[in-house]
Design a protein around this motif. Structure first.
Motif, PDB file in Angstrom:
ATOM      1  N   LEU A 162       0.805  -1.463   0.167  1.00  0.00           N
ATOM      2  CA  LEU A 162      -0.028   0.436   0.729  1.00  0.00           C
ATOM      3  C   LEU A 162       0.992   0.907   0.030  1.00  0.00           C
ATOM      4  CD1 LEU A 162      -2.691  -0.277   2.378  1.00  0.00           C
ATOM      5  CD2 LEU A 162      -2.893  -0.624   0.196  1.00  0.00           C
ATOM      6  N   ASP A 163       1.973   1.650   0.712  1.00  0.00           N
ATOM      7  CA  ASP A 163       2.695   2.377   1.154  1.00  0.00           C
ATOM      8  C   ASP A 163       3.430   3.062  -1.109  1.00  0.00           C
ATOM      9  OD1 ASP A 163       2.593   3.218   3.414  1.00  0.00           O
ATOM     10  OD2 ASP A 163       4.365   1.379   4.025  1.00  0.00           O
ATOM     11  N   ALA A 164       3.657   1.482  -1.560  1.00  0.00           N
ATOM     12  CA  ALA A 164       3.846   1.700  -2.692  1.00  0.00           C
ATOM     13  C   ALA A 164       3.392   2.045  -3.837  1.00  0.00           C
ATOM     14  CB  ALA A 164       4.745   0.862  -3.284  1.00  0.00           C
ATOM     15  N   VAL A 165       1.942   1.610  -3.840  1.00  0.00           N
ATOM     16  CA  VAL A 165       1.311   1.910  -4.277  1.00  0.00           C
ATOM     17  C   VAL A 165       0.345   3.628  -4.216  1.00  0.00           C
ATOM     18  CG1 VAL A 165      -1.431   1.347  -5.304  1.00  0.00           C
ATOM     19  CG2 VAL A 165      -0.010   0.190  -4.721  1.00  0.00           C
ATOM     20  N   CYS A 166       0.191   3.564  -3.063  1.00  0.00           N
ATOM     21  CA  CYS A 166      -0.209   5.529  -2.723  1.00  0.00           C
ATOM     22  C   CYS A 166       0.878   6.073  -3.072  1.00  0.00           C
ATOM     23  CB  CYS A 166      -0.768   5.425  -1.203  1.00  0.00           C
ATOM     24  SG  CYS A 166      -1.976   4.298  -0.918  1.00  0.00           S
TER      25      CYS A 166
ATOM     26  N   TYR B  15       3.572   5.943  -5.595  1.00  0.00           N
ATOM     27  CA  TYR B  15       3.430   6.562  -6.728  1.00  0.00           C
ATOM     28  C   TYR B  15       2.044   6.829  -7.136  1.00  0.00           C
ATOM     29  CZ  TYR B  15       3.930   5.607 -11.468  1.00  0.00           C
ATOM     30  OH  TYR B  15       4.544   5.350 -12.909  1.00  0.00           O
ATOM     31  N   LEU B  16       0.690   6.852  -6.903  1.00  0.00           N
ATOM     32  CA  LEU B  16      -0.280   7.374  -7.225  1.00  0.00           C
ATOM     33  C   LEU B  16      -0.823   9.184  -6.775  1.00  0.00           C
ATOM     34  CD1 LEU B  16      -2.693   4.571  -7.066  1.00  0.00           C
ATOM     35  CD2 LEU B  16      -2.386   5.328  -9.317  1.00  0.00           C
ATOM     36  N   THR B  17      -0.462   8.880  -5.586  1.00  0.00           N
ATOM     37  CA  THR B  17      -0.101  11.080  -4.794  1.00  0.00           C
ATOM     38  C   THR B  17       0.659  11.358  -5.344  1.00  0.00           C
ATOM     39  OG1 THR B  17       1.031  10.094  -3.404  1.00  0.00           O
ATOM     40  CG2 THR B  17      -1.519   9.737  -2.761  1.00  0.00           C
ATOM     41  N   THR B  18       1.406  10.606  -6.325  1.00  0.00           N
ATOM     42  CA  THR B  18       2.576  11.678  -6.831  1.00  0.00           C
ATOM     43  C   THR B  18       3.312  11.598  -8.349  1.00  0.00           C
ATOM     44  OG1 THR B  18       4.821  10.295  -6.147  1.00  0.00           O
ATOM     45  CG2 THR B  18       3.742  11.704  -4.204  1.00  0.00           C
ATOM     46  N   GLU B  19       3.069  10.839  -8.626  1.00  0.00           N
ATOM     47  CA  GLU B  19       3.468  10.127 -10.005  1.00  0.00           C
ATOM     48  C   GLU B  19       2.638  10.307 -10.915  1.00  0.00           C
ATOM     49  OE1 GLU B  19       6.993  10.184 -10.161  1.00  0.00           O
ATOM     50  OE2 GLU B  19       7.529  10.899  -8.580  1.00  0.00           O
TER      51      GLU B  19
ATOM     52  N   VAL C   2      -2.957  10.391   0.799  1.00  0.00           N
ATOM     53  CA  VAL C   2      -2.897   8.850   0.840  1.00  0.00           C
ATOM     54  C   VAL C   2      -4.261   7.834   0.900  1.00  0.00           C
ATOM     55  CG1 VAL C   2      -1.608   7.419   1.747  1.00  0.00           C
ATOM     56  CG2 VAL C   2      -1.089   9.263   1.065  1.00  0.00           C
ATOM     57  N   ASP C   3      -4.890   8.891   2.193  1.00  0.00           N
ATOM     58  CA  ASP C   3      -6.305   8.271   2.954  1.00  0.00           C
ATOM     59  C   ASP C   3      -7.453   8.407   1.870  1.00  0.00           C
ATOM     60  OD1 ASP C   3      -4.980   8.392   5.102  1.00  0.00           O
ATOM     61  OD2 ASP C   3      -6.145  10.103   5.884  1.00  0.00           O
ATOM     62  N   VAL C   4      -7.183   9.050   1.415  1.00  0.00           N
ATOM     63  CA  VAL C   4      -8.333   8.705   0.406  1.00  0.00           C
ATOM     64  C   VAL C   4      -7.996   7.286  -0.681  1.00  0.00           C
ATOM     65  CG1 VAL C   4      -9.014   9.113  -2.147  1.00  0.00           C
ATOM     66  CG2 VAL C   4      -9.169  11.105  -0.579  1.00  0.00           C
ATOM     67  N   VAL C   5      -6.372   7.724  -1.211  1.00  0.00           N
ATOM     68  CA  VAL C   5      -6.689   5.994  -2.126  1.00  0.00           C
ATOM     69  C   VAL C   5      -6.778   4.427  -1.337  1.00  0.00           C
ATOM     70  CG1 VAL C   5      -4.022   4.640  -3.338  1.00  0.00           C
ATOM     71  CG2 VAL C   5      -4.524   7.589  -3.526  1.00  0.00           C
TER      72      VAL C   5
ATOM     73  N   LEU D 192     -12.067   0.522 -14.759  1.00  0.00           N
ATOM     74  CA  LEU D 192     -10.952  -0.291 -14.807  1.00  0.00           C
ATOM     75  C   LEU D 192     -10.377   1.261 -13.991  1.00  0.00           C
ATOM     76  CD1 LEU D 192      -9.020  -2.122 -15.234  1.00  0.00           C
ATOM     77  CD2 LEU D 192      -8.645  -1.130 -17.415  1.00  0.00           C
ATOM     78  N   ALA D 193      -9.533   1.663 -13.239  1.00  0.00           N
ATOM     79  CA  ALA D 193      -8.911   2.915 -12.889  1.00  0.00           C
ATOM     80  C   ALA D 193      -7.350   2.842 -12.283  1.00  0.00           C
ATOM     81  CB  ALA D 193     -10.229   2.991 -11.718  1.00  0.00           C
ATOM     82  N   ASP D 194      -6.618   3.553 -12.240  1.00  0.00           N
ATOM     83  CA  ASP D 194      -5.080   4.080 -12.187  1.00  0.00           C
ATOM     84  C   ASP D 194      -4.385   2.413 -12.155  1.00  0.00           C
ATOM     85  OD1 ASP D 194      -6.205   5.412 -10.426  1.00  0.00           O
ATOM     86  OD2 ASP D 194      -7.213   4.362  -8.560  1.00  0.00           O
ATOM     87  N   VAL D 195      -4.662   2.516 -13.776  1.00  0.00           N
ATOM     88  CA  VAL D 195      -3.746   1.448 -13.909  1.00  0.00           C
ATOM     89  C   VAL D 195      -1.970   1.454 -14.411  1.00  0.00           C
ATOM     90  CG1 VAL D 195      -3.007  -0.281 -15.651  1.00  0.00           C
ATOM     91  CG2 VAL D 195      -5.477   0.531 -15.226  1.00  0.00           C
ATOM     92  N   TYR D 196      -1.607   1.329 -13.803  1.00  0.00           N
ATOM     93  CA  TYR D 196       0.359   1.453 -13.464  1.00  0.00           C
ATOM     94  C   TYR D 196       1.089   0.360 -13.675  1.00  0.00           C
ATOM     95  CZ  TYR D 196       1.554   1.226  -8.700  1.00  0.00           C
ATOM     96  OH  TYR D 196       1.781   1.160  -7.506  1.00  0.00           O
ATOM     97  N   VAL D 197       2.507   0.781 -14.893  1.00  0.00           N
ATOM     98  CA  VAL D 197       3.447   0.056 -14.382  1.00  0.00           C
ATOM     99  C   VAL D 197       4.950   0.831 -14.061  1.00  0.00           C
ATOM    100  CG1 VAL D 197       5.397  -1.679 -15.914  1.00  0.00           C
ATOM    101  CG2 VAL D 197       2.601  -1.800 -15.879  1.00  0.00           C
ATOM    102  N   LEU D 198       5.048   1.035 -12.994  1.00  0.00           N
ATOM    103  CA  LEU D 198       6.725   1.564 -12.759  1.00  0.00           C
ATOM    104  C   LEU D 198       8.112   1.973 -13.805  1.00  0.00           C
ATOM    105  CD1 LEU D 198       8.073  -0.106  -9.793  1.00  0.00           C
ATOM    106  CD2 LEU D 198       6.613   2.551 -10.053  1.00  0.00           C
TER     107      LEU D 198
END
Length: 155
Positions: free
Chosen positions: A33-37, A39-43, A52-55, A91-97
């Motif tokens: 969760l730390d990695a996903v949150c 990435y989604l909140t900054t990248e 982070v709480d919303v994610v 479908l939402a929040d699809v990402y690959v580093l």
């Protein structure tokens, strides 16, 4: 045969191709969760406004989540979906580093989410500004005249 097999209830992708060093599964307890949150909140352009709480709440209440993991177990990709559980899904929040792109992981994540899971017969929707080519491979296209949408008031 698509080269996938099941290990301890999780679908492991191993087709001998470039994604053989990665695992894709839908176990929500495996998510970092730390990695996903982080990435989604900054990248990503579509989610930086979220906290982070919303994610975390979006992940907690998701109908389904899919994670992609490197050989060392680190999280390198993600997707989530929300659904009525019977006919429709988003479908939402699809990402690959960035450093793991080019190995077919985006395709594997989407395939695992929409084609290989319980929503394979659903009508799926999504929004994207930059990945039309990826999603068209799974049958996505522009909506017809029956589709209406009320845009978000959040930036």
């Amino acid at each position: 045969m698509d080269g996938a097999n099941w290990v301890d209830g999780m679908r492991r992708i191993d087709d001998g191709g470039p994604v053989a060093d990665y695992e894709v599964d839908d176990d929500p307890n495996r998510l970092d969760l730390d990695a996903v949150c982080g990435y989604l909140t900054t990248e990503v352009y579509w989610a930086r406004w979220r906290t982070v709480d919303v994610v975390k709440e979006q992940i907690r209440t998701a109908w389904r989540v899919v994670g992609a993991y490197a050989a060392d177990g680190s999280q390198v990709g993600f997707a989530r979906a929300f659904s009525d559980g019977f006919a429709m899904a988003y479908l939402a929040d699809v990402y690959v580093l960035d450093e793991h792109r080019g190995h077919g992981l985006g395709k594997r994540i989407v395939q695992h989410m929409i084609d290989d899971g319980p929503g394979s017969k659903f009508r799926w929707t999504l929004h994207t500004s930059d990945a039309h080519g990826l999603y068209r491979q799974f049958g996505f296209g522009e909506p017809d005249s029956s589709y209406l949408e009320r845009p978000s008031s959040q930036a």
